[in-house]
Design a protein around this motif. Structure first.
Motif, PDB file in Angstrom:
ATOM      1  N   GLU A   1      18.782  -0.673  22.490  1.00 24.46           N
ATOM      2  CA  GLU A   1      19.561   0.417  22.328  1.00 24.46           C
ATOM      3  C   GLU A   1      19.350   1.174  20.947  1.00 24.46           C
ATOM      4  O   GLU A   1      19.236   2.394  21.145  1.00 24.46           O
ATOM      5  CB  GLU A   1      21.075   0.170  22.649  1.00 24.46           C
ATOM      6  N   THR A   2      19.613   0.663  19.846  1.00 22.20           N
ATOM      7  CA  THR A   2      19.076   1.177  18.563  1.00 22.20           C
ATOM      8  C   THR A   2      17.675   1.773  18.624  1.00 22.20           C
ATOM      9  O   THR A   2      17.656   3.106  18.094  1.00 22.20           O
ATOM     10  CB  THR A   2      19.404  -0.041  17.436  1.00 22.20           C
ATOM     11  N   LEU A   3      16.577   1.229  19.099  1.00 21.19           N
ATOM     12  CA  LEU A   3      15.243   1.706  19.196  1.00 21.19           C
ATOM     13  C   LEU A   3      15.402   2.744  20.076  1.00 21.19           C
ATOM     14  O   LEU A   3      14.713   3.843  19.532  1.00 21.19           O
ATOM     15  CB  LEU A   3      14.533   0.431  19.627  1.00 21.19           C
ATOM     16  N   VAL A   4      15.899   3.026  21.242  1.00 18.25           N
ATOM     17  CA  VAL A   4      15.742   4.027  22.027  1.00 18.25           C
ATOM     18  C   VAL A   4      16.667   5.278  21.401  1.00 18.25           C
ATOM     19  O   VAL A   4      16.130   6.471  21.612  1.00 18.25           O
ATOM     20  CB  VAL A   4      16.237   3.740  23.476  1.00 18.25           C
ATOM     21  N   LEU A   5      17.617   5.152  20.757  1.00 11.68           N
ATOM     22  CA  LEU A   5      18.492   6.160  20.327  1.00 11.68           C
ATOM     23  C   LEU A   5      17.548   6.742  19.054  1.00 11.68           C
ATOM     24  O   LEU A   5      17.585   8.009  18.823  1.00 11.68           O
ATOM     25  CB  LEU A   5      19.866   5.586  19.865  1.00 11.68           C
TER      26      LEU A   5
ATOM     27  N   ARG B   1       5.798   6.582  14.695  1.00 12.68           N
ATOM     28  CA  ARG B   1       6.807   7.404  14.010  1.00 12.68           C
ATOM     29  C   ARG B   1       8.288   7.095  14.010  1.00 12.68           C
ATOM     30  O   ARG B   1       9.070   7.539  13.371  1.00 12.68           O
ATOM     31  CB  ARG B   1       6.687   9.000  14.646  1.00 12.68           C
ATOM     32  N   VAL B   2       8.521   6.378  15.236  1.00  6.62           N
ATOM     33  CA  VAL B   2       9.831   5.822  15.305  1.00  6.62           C
ATOM     34  C   VAL B   2      10.296   5.107  14.191  1.00  6.62           C
ATOM     35  O   VAL B   2      11.851   5.214  13.689  1.00  6.62           O
ATOM     36  CB  VAL B   2       9.934   5.080  16.539  1.00  6.62           C
ATOM     37  N   VAL B   3       9.603   4.512  13.420  1.00  5.48           N
ATOM     38  CA  VAL B   3       9.927   3.861  12.275  1.00  5.48           C
ATOM     39  C   VAL B   3      10.618   4.602  11.216  1.00  5.48           C
ATOM     40  O   VAL B   3      11.325   4.088  10.186  1.00  5.48           O
ATOM     41  CB  VAL B   3       8.712   2.812  11.733  1.00  5.48           C
ATOM     42  N   GLU B   4      10.512   5.851  11.138  1.00  2.94           N
ATOM     43  CA  GLU B   4      11.098   6.548  10.325  1.00  2.94           C
ATOM     44  C   GLU B   4      12.701   6.831  10.363  1.00  2.94           C
ATOM     45  O   GLU B   4      13.467   6.988   9.370  1.00  2.94           O
ATOM     46  CB  GLU B   4      10.718   8.332  10.456  1.00  2.94           C
ATOM     47  N   LYS B   5      13.232   6.194  11.427  1.00  2.00           N
ATOM     48  CA  LYS B   5      14.601   6.096  11.856  1.00  2.00           C
ATOM     49  C   LYS B   5      15.001   4.755  11.836  1.00  2.00           C
ATOM     50  O   LYS B   5      16.254   4.607  12.322  1.00  2.00           O
ATOM     51  CB  LYS B   5      15.007   6.826  13.211  1.00  2.00           C
ATOM     52  N   LEU B   6      14.442   4.096  11.531  1.00  2.00           N
ATOM     53  CA  LEU B   6      14.768   2.338  11.672  1.00  2.00           C
ATOM     54  C   LEU B   6      14.427   1.594  10.455  1.00  2.00           C
ATOM     55  O   LEU B   6      13.819   1.830   9.447  1.00  2.00           O
ATOM     56  CB  LEU B   6      13.895   1.701  12.878  1.00  2.00           C
ATOM     57  N   SER B   7      15.171   0.574  10.445  1.00  2.00           N
ATOM     58  CA  SER B   7      15.176  -0.679   9.375  1.00  2.00           C
ATOM     59  C   SER B   7      14.016  -1.602  10.120  1.00  2.00           C
ATOM     60  O   SER B   7      14.663  -2.467  10.808  1.00  2.00           O
ATOM     61  CB  SER B   7      16.171  -1.090   8.792  1.00  2.00           C
ATOM     62  N   VAL B   8      12.738  -1.527   9.473  1.00  2.00           N
ATOM     63  CA  VAL B   8      11.841  -2.752  10.497  1.00  2.00           C
ATOM     64  C   VAL B   8      11.147  -3.508   9.135  1.00  2.00           C
ATOM     65  O   VAL B   8      10.950  -2.943   8.052  1.00  2.00           O
ATOM     66  CB  VAL B   8      10.992  -2.125  11.250  1.00  2.00           C
ATOM     67  N   GLU B   9      10.436  -4.381   9.570  1.00  2.00           N
ATOM     68  CA  GLU B   9       9.611  -5.444   8.691  1.00  2.00           C
ATOM     69  C   GLU B   9       8.313  -4.809   8.766  1.00  2.00           C
ATOM     70  O   GLU B   9       7.654  -4.741   7.780  1.00  2.00           O
ATOM     71  CB  GLU B   9      10.139  -6.824   8.928  1.00  2.00           C
ATOM     72  N   THR B  10       7.905  -4.880   9.881  1.00  2.00           N
ATOM     73  CA  THR B  10       6.552  -4.301  10.089  1.00  2.00           C
ATOM     74  C   THR B  10       6.346  -3.621  11.439  1.00  2.00           C
ATOM     75  O   THR B  10       7.107  -3.618  12.076  1.00  2.00           O
ATOM     76  CB  THR B  10       5.425  -5.707  10.352  1.00  2.00           C
ATOM     77  N   PHE B  11       5.081  -2.975  11.333  1.00  2.00           N
ATOM     78  CA  PHE B  11       4.797  -2.173  12.603  1.00  2.00           C
ATOM     79  C   PHE B  11       3.234  -1.880  12.618  1.00  2.00           C
ATOM     80  O   PHE B  11       2.551  -1.748  11.550  1.00  2.00           O
ATOM     81  CB  PHE B  11       5.447  -0.853  12.516  1.00  2.00           C
TER      82      PHE B  11
ATOM     83  N   GLY C   1       0.857  -1.255  -0.060  1.00  2.00           N
ATOM     84  CA  GLY C   1       0.175  -0.105   0.083  1.00  2.00           C
ATOM     85  C   GLY C   1       0.788   1.182  -0.075  1.00  2.00           C
ATOM     86  O   GLY C   1       2.200   1.230  -0.144  1.00  2.00           O
ATOM     87  N   GLU C   2       0.118   2.385   0.189  1.00  2.00           N
ATOM     88  CA  GLU C   2       0.840   3.683   0.116  1.00  2.00           C
ATOM     89  C   GLU C   2       1.692   3.766   1.311  1.00  2.00           C
ATOM     90  O   GLU C   2       1.262   3.276   2.475  1.00  2.00           O
ATOM     91  CB  GLU C   2      -0.122   4.801  -0.083  1.00  2.00           C
ATOM     92  N   PRO C   3       3.133   4.418   1.205  1.00  2.00           N
ATOM     93  CA  PRO C   3       3.948   4.450   2.275  1.00  2.00           C
ATOM     94  C   PRO C   3       3.344   5.487   3.557  1.00  2.00           C
ATOM     95  O   PRO C   3       2.543   6.210   3.359  1.00  2.00           O
ATOM     96  CB  PRO C   3       5.012   4.894   1.987  1.00  2.00           C
ATOM     97  N   ILE C   4       3.325   4.856   4.935  1.00  2.00           N
ATOM     98  CA  ILE C   4       3.151   5.823   6.126  1.00  2.00           C
ATOM     99  C   ILE C   4       4.584   5.763   6.757  1.00  2.00           C
ATOM    100  O   ILE C   4       5.063   4.607   7.031  1.00  2.00           O
ATOM    101  CB  ILE C   4       2.159   4.971   6.974  1.00  2.00           C
ATOM    102  N   TYR C   5       5.195   6.979   7.082  1.00  2.00           N
ATOM    103  CA  TYR C   5       6.119   6.995   7.790  1.00  2.00           C
ATOM    104  C   TYR C   5       7.393   6.494   6.875  1.00  2.00           C
ATOM    105  O   TYR C   5       8.398   5.889   7.264  1.00  2.00           O
ATOM    106  CB  TYR C   5       6.354   6.344   8.968  1.00  2.00           C
ATOM    107  N   GLY C   6       7.384   6.452   5.685  1.00  2.00           N
ATOM    108  CA  GLY C   6       8.261   5.936   4.642  1.00  2.00           C
ATOM    109  C   GLY C   6       8.326   4.538   4.403  1.00  2.00           C
ATOM    110  O   GLY C   6       9.145   4.089   3.517  1.00  2.00           O
TER     111      GLY C   6
END
Length: 335
Positions: free
Chosen positions: A323-327, A215-225, A37-42
């Motif tokens: 650590e990666t997530l909180v940063l 919104r944190v996924v804007e700064k991370l490489s994730v599979e799903t949220f 689908g259309e992107p949300i938070y990239g």
């Protein structure tokens, strides 16, 4: 990452543990597949996740303290504390009824945005388009009434819920009108339903409460949220399949001595502890809130729980992932 440590209060660790339990809850299944689908938070998301995000956002637009009428609560007794608590979904009031004592206060709460009732409920009824279900098997002096939130237009996802709770600290010893443990809860619920009908939204004046934890996924490489069981929680599947979460909340101010570690990551201090399941990192953006009222007795004024500060928690099975997530969260939620 650079990491150094000091120590903070054991009370803080206990409160954090309670907060995690109250904020998380069990959600059926796992985060929805991202889809095309259309992107949300990239990131591209499925229609189901898009609808879940819309429903959670609508719940965040309903500030719980905009629904709990402080003047109405004051009709039950002397209000000693009032304000937002917990994961920002709850407005809490404490009061001393006419025949009560400060040692056994009454608690009144309004919570909004639950995915579903967290207790077994009795038969429902509908009032002004709102479904109401009483919690079954309540203890004497306690009443919880669950209510459905207004549907979100064009969102193909189940609507969320809220609840009103009334707890007589003396255990139901006659403070409730006519001996009916739900009399006050029904009165509060009637006011809440009226406010829901009158207000399309009543956004919180707490900056953190206006944010989407996903919104944190804007700064991370994730599979799903996907949103969690409360609207201030986001559930993530990280690259590699590990499940993690971010929660926004209000917590007591961290103490400077005793308890879980205070660690430094990349020059920024965080509170850290690990339980049997996950690593947890916290930081504290924003202002301190004092829920005491000018009329509060002296015995209430020094309670640590009455001074709350906005907090962001990142949790994952791997401490490196946490650590990666909180940063990443500091870049999104640092006010």
């Amino acid at each position: 990452m650079n990491r150094s440590a000091t120590v903070v209060s054991p009370l803080v660790a206990a409160v954090f543990t309670v907060l995690l339990v109250s904020c998380s809850g069990v959600v059926a299944g796992v985060p929805s597949v991202a889809g095309d689908g259309e992107p949300i938070y990239g990131l591209p998301v499925s229609e189901h996740t898009r609808a879940e995000l819309a429903v959670a956002a609508a719940a965040r637009d309903l500030a719980p303290c905009g629904l709990l009428d402080r003047v109405l609560v004051a009709s039950f007794g002397q209000v000693t504390a009032y304000g937002p608590v917990g994961d920002l979904s709850t407005c809490h009031a404490e009061l001393v009824p006419a025949r009560g004592t400060p040692a056994n206060p009454v608690w009144v709460e309004v919570t909004v945005g639950e995915r579903e009732p967290t207790e077994r409920t009795g038969a429902g009824e509908t009032a002004s388009g709102i479904e109401v279900r009483p919690a079954a098997g309540a203890l004497p002096g306690t009443c919880t009434l669950y209510f459905s939130l207004p549907p979100v237009p064009d969102a193909a996802a189940p609507g969320r819920w809220g609840h009103v709770s009334y707890l007589d600290g003396a255990g139901g010893t006659g403070d409730s009108a006519a001996g009916d443990d739900c009399a006050e809860a029904r009165t509060v619920l009637g006011s809440v339903v009226g406010r829901l009908a009158a207000l399309a939204s009543s956004p919180s004046d707490i900056p953190l409460a206006q944010q989407d934890p996903c919104r944190v996924v804007e700064k991370l490489s994730v599979e799903t949220f996907t949103p969690g069981s409360r609207p201030y929680e986001c559930l993530l599947t990280l690259r590699g399949g590990a499940e993690a979460s971010v929660q926004l909340a209000l917590s007591p101010e961290p103490s400077q001595a005793g308890g879980p570690e205070t660690v430094e990551l990349d020059g920024t201090p965080f509170t850290y502890f690990r339980d049997a399941i996950e690593c947890h990192y916290y930081f504290y953006p924003g202002t301190v809130f004092d829920t005491n009222l000018p009329s509060s007795p002296v015995s209430e004024r020094d309670k640590i729980g009455n001074r709350l500060t906005a907090s962001v928690a990142a949790s994952a099975p791997s401490c490196d992932d946490a650590e990666t997530l909180v940063l990443a969260a500091t870049e999104v939620f640092d006010y």
